[in-house]
Design an enzyme around this catalytic site. Structure first.
Site, PDB file in Angstrom:
ATOM      1  N   ALA A  26      41.796  22.085  43.745  1.00  0.00           N
ATOM      2  CA  ALA A  26      42.715  21.208  44.474  1.00  0.00           C
ATOM      3  C   ALA A  26      43.950  21.970  44.947  1.00  0.00           C
ATOM      4  CB  ALA A  26      43.126  20.035  43.595  1.00  0.00           C
ATOM      5  N   GLY A  27      43.894  23.297  44.897  1.00  0.00           N
ATOM      6  CA  GLY A  27      45.033  24.090  45.350  1.00  0.00           C
ATOM      7  C   GLY A  27      46.133  24.193  44.308  1.00  0.00           C
ATOM      8  N   LEU A  28      45.844  23.785  43.070  1.00  0.00           N
ATOM      9  CA  LEU A  28      46.867  23.818  42.024  1.00  0.00           C
ATOM     10  C   LEU A  28      46.615  24.956  41.034  1.00  0.00           C
ATOM     11  CD1 LEU A  28      47.048  19.976  41.477  1.00  0.00           C
ATOM     12  CD2 LEU A  28      48.737  21.418  42.621  1.00  0.00           C
ATOM     13  N   SER A  29      45.667  25.808  41.395  1.00  0.00           N
ATOM     14  CA  SER A  29      45.356  27.003  40.614  1.00  0.00           C
ATOM     15  C   SER A  29      44.917  26.718  39.182  1.00  0.00           C
ATOM     16  CB  SER A  29      46.526  27.990  40.636  1.00  0.00           C
ATOM     17  OG  SER A  29      45.998  29.286  40.458  1.00  0.00           O
ATOM     18  N   SER A  66      42.338  27.908  38.198  1.00  0.00           N
ATOM     19  CA  SER A  66      41.778  29.203  37.795  1.00  0.00           C
ATOM     20  C   SER A  66      42.827  30.026  37.041  1.00  0.00           C
ATOM     21  CB  SER A  66      41.232  29.963  39.001  1.00  0.00           C
ATOM     22  OG  SER A  66      42.219  30.167  39.977  1.00  0.00           O
ATOM     23  N   ASP A  71      50.017  32.865  41.410  1.00  0.00           N
ATOM     24  CA  ASP A  71      49.330  31.873  40.571  1.00  0.00           C
ATOM     25  C   ASP A  71      49.547  32.137  39.086  1.00  0.00           C
ATOM     26  OD1 ASP A  71      48.463  31.269  43.069  1.00  0.00           O
ATOM     27  OD2 ASP A  71      46.333  31.592  42.684  1.00  0.00           O
ATOM     28  N   THR A  73      53.847  35.497  51.837  1.00  0.00           N
ATOM     29  CA  THR A  73      54.859  36.548  51.676  1.00  0.00           C
ATOM     30  C   THR A  73      54.438  37.572  50.631  1.00  0.00           C
ATOM     31  OG1 THR A  73      55.980  35.076  50.126  1.00  0.00           O
ATOM     32  CG2 THR A  73      56.856  35.152  52.373  1.00  0.00           C
ATOM     33  N   GLU A 126      40.938  37.761  37.829  1.00  0.00           N
ATOM     34  CA  GLU A 126      40.570  36.979  39.021  1.00  0.00           C
ATOM     35  C   GLU A 126      40.207  37.904  40.187  1.00  0.00           C
ATOM     36  OE1 GLU A 126      42.134  33.283  39.356  1.00  0.00           O
ATOM     37  OE2 GLU A 126      41.404  32.940  41.390  1.00  0.00           O
TER      38      GLU A 126
END
Ligand code: ADP
Ligand code: MG
Length: 381
Positions: free
Chosen positions: A123-126, A128, A172, A34, A160
């Protein structure tokens, strides 16, 4: 974690850190793709994150090290260039240093820097965003600056997008920056506007990471972006957020069948974010869970950014006791599923899901149990 970080800083640099900052990882709770459509999204900061310890130096060197990497990365203050290979992790803090002046905030000169983490990377948990936000907070503190939190969020995202080169949305860094224990972060991406929303007590999160990644994930992401923009143009608006469900029904014949599916996902997903907020206000966790699972079904059927692996996990999780709902979290095309559960959902339930997955796909997914946590903050040294 903080005492281990201080000990590590002493071991490497022979003195104590002067600044310690921490920032959490995040879950995309609901609001799938979104963000670039100008819509809304709900995320949760979790109780795992990245810690950064820092002390100024008298010379013009910035020396970076991390518990996850070996050698110290030394960079002169006047050299803000992208690094590669083993040193490339330092692009996250370097990118923040490069981004701060873009937002009118001074960056510190020479310093020693140590990062430590209990958040798995990739792991998709940011992780970064967590390392960027913890770095940003430590850097502005060292420079004697006190920018608004929103400025830190924007600078970290800028790092980023432009220095590391990953085109992530505002979710994120926004959630890592504005997160709060027992709350979700609501973001209206057009402002962007950030708000915290109370989460009823007793909610737990389980992340099941498949470690799968579609070979074409970047291209597919860009393709979805193009399809959404084309659908918006065909409907006479700039972004799909401007289209109500009724307007979409009326205008659907102007869209190709694929565009129509993509647009329906976005328009209905934005409506689901609103309905989720209402269900949260009412304390109706069953309704919230049903919306999470509905979001996944829409990814599966309409946006087509799910995979067989993610669908299997959602199907298995929602058939397991004490699960309110489950959905893919993040961009999709592989990656992770998150489940919202009650506290009665135990380790053995999660293991049964992992075993069933292993029987079908031959590999074991990673399991991570998390609760909500606070956003980026300075800690007493
Ligand atoms: P995600 O954000 O989903 O965890 P990314 O690929 O966007 O995955 O970011 C992971 C990268 O962030 C790592 O490869 C590493 O370069 C950097 N990173 C994250 N945490 C740390 C840490 N504690 N120390 C050093 N680098 C880190
Ligand atoms: Mg990331």
């Amino acid at each position: 974690m903080k005492s281990a970080l201080t000990a590590k800083f002493r071991a490497i640099h022979g003195r104590a850190p002067e600044i310690i900052a921490r920032a959490p990882g995040r879950i995309e709770f609901i609001g799938n793709h979104t963000d670039y459509n100008g819509g809304t999204v709900l995320g949760a900061a979790i109780d795992r994150g990245v810690w950064v310890a820092l002390a100024p130096r008298d010379d013009q060197q910035r020396r970076f090290s991390s518990d996850q990497r070996g050698a110290i990365v030394s960079v002169a203050v006047d050299r803000l260039e992208r690094l590669s290979g083993d040193e490339s992790w330092a692009n996250y803090p370097l990118g923040v240093l490069a981004a701060l002046p873009v937002f009118g905030v001074r960056a510190p000169a020479g310093f020693d820097y140590v990062a430590m983490s209990d958040l798995p990377a990739g792991a998709g948990l940011s992780s970064s965003a967590a390392i960027e936000m913890a770095s940003a907070l430590a850097f502005v503190t060292a420079a004697g600056e006190q920018p608004a939190r929103e400025t830190l969020v924007k600078a970290a995202r800028h790092a980023e997008n432009h220095f590391v080169g990953v085109p992530c949305g505002i979710l994120d860094q926004g959630v890592s920056g504005f997160g709060r224990k027992n709350h979700l972060v609501f973001i209206d991406c057009r402002g962007p506007h950030f708000e915290t929303v109370p989460l009823p007590g007793g909610v737990h999160f389980w992340i099941v990471n498949t470690h799968t990644k579609h070979a074409l994930v970047d291209g597919l992401y860009a393709e979805r972006h193009r399809e959404c923009m084309a659908a918006a143009r065909a409907l006479g608006v700039q972004l799909l957020v401007e289209v109500s469900p009724a307007a979409l029904a009326a205008g659907e014949r102007k869209l190709s069948p694929v565009q129509a599916k993509r647009a329906r996902h976005i328009v209905e997903e934005i409506a689901r974010v609103d309905r989720t907020r209402a269900a949260l206000r009412a304390g109706d966790l069953a309704a919230v869970g049903a919306l999470l699972t509905a979001s996944h079904r829409s990814s599966q059927m309409l946006f087509e950014n799910s995979t067989e692996e993610l669908d299997f996990l959602v199907d298995t999780l929602v058939a397991t006791p004490h699960v309110h709902g489950a959905r893919l979290t993040g961009g999709g095309f592989g990656g992770a599923v998150m489940a919202m559960t009650s506290g009665d959902f135990a380790e053995h339930h999660a293991n049964e899901v992992a075993v069933a997955y292993g029987r079908k796909f031959g590999t074991r997914p990673d399991l991570l149990h998390a609760q909500t946590g606070d956003g980026a903050a300075l800690l007493p040294v």
